[in-house]
Enzyme design. Sequence first.
Site, PDB file in Angstrom:
ATOM      1  N   GLY A   9       0.853  -1.188   0.000  1.00 16.01           N
ATOM      2  CA  GLY A   9       0.000   0.000   0.000  1.00 16.01           C
ATOM      3  C   GLY A   9       0.881   1.226   0.000  1.00 16.01           C
ATOM      4  O   GLY A   9       1.127   1.833   1.045  1.00 16.01           O
ATOM      5  N   GLY A  11       0.624   4.327  -1.153  1.00 19.54           N
ATOM      6  CA  GLY A  11       0.049   5.636  -1.405  1.00 19.54           C
ATOM      7  C   GLY A  11       0.805   6.664  -0.586  1.00 19.54           C
ATOM      8  O   GLY A  11       1.989   6.505  -0.298  1.00 19.54           O
ATOM      9  N   ALA A  12       0.117   7.720  -0.166  1.00 25.08           N
ATOM     10  CA  ALA A  12       0.771   8.785   0.590  1.00 25.08           C
ATOM     11  C   ALA A  12       1.372   8.251   1.885  1.00 25.08           C
ATOM     12  O   ALA A  12       2.537   8.500   2.206  1.00 25.08           O
ATOM     13  CB  ALA A  12      -0.222   9.907   0.881  1.00 25.08           C
ATOM     14  N   GLY A  14       1.983   4.969   3.082  1.00 19.17           N
ATOM     15  CA  GLY A  14       3.023   3.958   2.966  1.00 19.17           C
ATOM     16  C   GLY A  14       4.306   4.511   2.373  1.00 19.17           C
ATOM     17  O   GLY A  14       5.406   4.175   2.816  1.00 19.17           O
ATOM     18  N   ASN A 103      -6.660   3.085   8.786  1.00 24.60           N
ATOM     19  CA  ASN A 103      -7.658   3.794   9.580  1.00 24.60           C
ATOM     20  C   ASN A 103      -8.744   2.862  10.105  1.00 24.60           C
ATOM     21  O   ASN A 103      -9.083   1.860   9.468  1.00 24.60           O
ATOM     22  CB  ASN A 103      -8.343   4.878   8.725  1.00 24.60           C
ATOM     23  N   LYS A 185      -8.260   8.075  18.024  1.00 29.38           N
ATOM     24  CA  LYS A 185      -8.081   8.537  16.641  1.00 29.38           C
ATOM     25  C   LYS A 185      -9.442   8.745  15.968  1.00 29.38           C
ATOM     26  O   LYS A 185      -9.622   9.673  15.170  1.00 29.38           O
ATOM     27  CB  LYS A 185      -7.258   7.500  15.867  1.00 29.38           C
ATOM     28  N   ASN A 189     -11.149  11.262  13.254  1.00 29.15           N
ATOM     29  CA  ASN A 189     -11.464  10.710  11.933  1.00 29.15           C
ATOM     30  C   ASN A 189     -12.942  10.764  11.584  1.00 29.15           C
ATOM     31  O   ASN A 189     -13.312  11.066  10.443  1.00 29.15           O
ATOM     32  CB  ASN A 189     -10.978   9.258  11.843  1.00 29.15           C
ATOM     33  N   GLU A 287     -13.895   4.287   2.871  1.00 26.77           N
ATOM     34  CA  GLU A 287     -13.604   3.358   3.961  1.00 26.77           C
ATOM     35  C   GLU A 287     -14.735   3.388   4.998  1.00 26.77           C
ATOM     36  O   GLU A 287     -14.525   3.681   6.171  1.00 26.77           O
ATOM     37  CB  GLU A 287     -12.275   3.707   4.617  1.00 26.77           C
TER      38      GLU A 287
END
Length: 322
Positions: A9, A11-12, A14, A103, A185, A189, A287
């Site tokens: 993964g 993306g931003a 990882g 997340n 968190k 979120n 998600e």
Amino acid sequence: MPMKIGVVGCGALGSYYGAKLGYAGQEVHFLLRSDYDVVKRKGVLIRSPEGDLRFQPKCAKTPEAIGVCDLVIIGLKATANNDFESLVKPLVGPATAILTLQNGLGNEAQLANLFGEEKILGGLCFVCLNRTEPGVVQHMAHGNIVMGEYHRWPEPRTHDIASMFRNAGITCKVTDNLEAAHWEKLVWNIPFNGLGVAGAAGYEAVVNGTIPETPGLGACPTTDVLLADPRWEQLVRELMLEVITTANAKGLKVPIESAEKQITRTRNMGAYKASTLIDFERRQPLELESLFLEPLRQAGTAGVSTPRLANLCKLLVRLDPK
């Protein structure tokens, strides 16, 4: 001796943490799909107010090409969890630790069902960043991680991994209660990811949990927009308090003061787009399960009334591009 790390993964999230660890001397392998050619040729560029960083990871198109790792870091969207077995299994040996930075709730449980509880750790990332183009990540602020073992007290390896992150310039703390950390968190979120998407349908739609009869959606509100309007800011607070009440009903002892602390910290982010908002704008699946629906279910099981969260979930299900 460098630790062999596989990042699944990229993306931003990882890419950012993988590049930081690799730049600090770890042996980092990126499992890549669409970005493979660019990253293979140019590496990963992290643009940051703390200083830009370019790192050339070892690139692979298949997990088999990477092989067994000491540590697997998972930065996938939770919508891709059905791919855990095919993407992660070739990276896992008897002594491999698996750290998910995803997340929401339920990710560790899915991994534990496949690979055993004793291999699984979870990390909560408090960071502002976006992937702006293939192989390029814009880091705006923060970056700290809270890490813990799944269903266990911290092991010596937990502290070793946290120390490795700190050596790479990443603030990393170890918690003895990963579940409580997840709910803390979620205090951020749920309102900012949720309202960042649902806000496009308008305030009344969010309050009532219904799509407006008049077709068309407005702009998705960034964090600064939500906190600049008293009505939206009140919704943020109400959602936060529902999350905190649920966590405390579960015996997790999340302080009520954390709501104001989160809001104060978010004001300093400026016009930040939460990850779910970006997914929505790109017409990608949201998600919903891990970030919204599972917390709602757990609130019901705990006997907590969460009318704001319930209506937010109704609207998000309707808006989900999938």
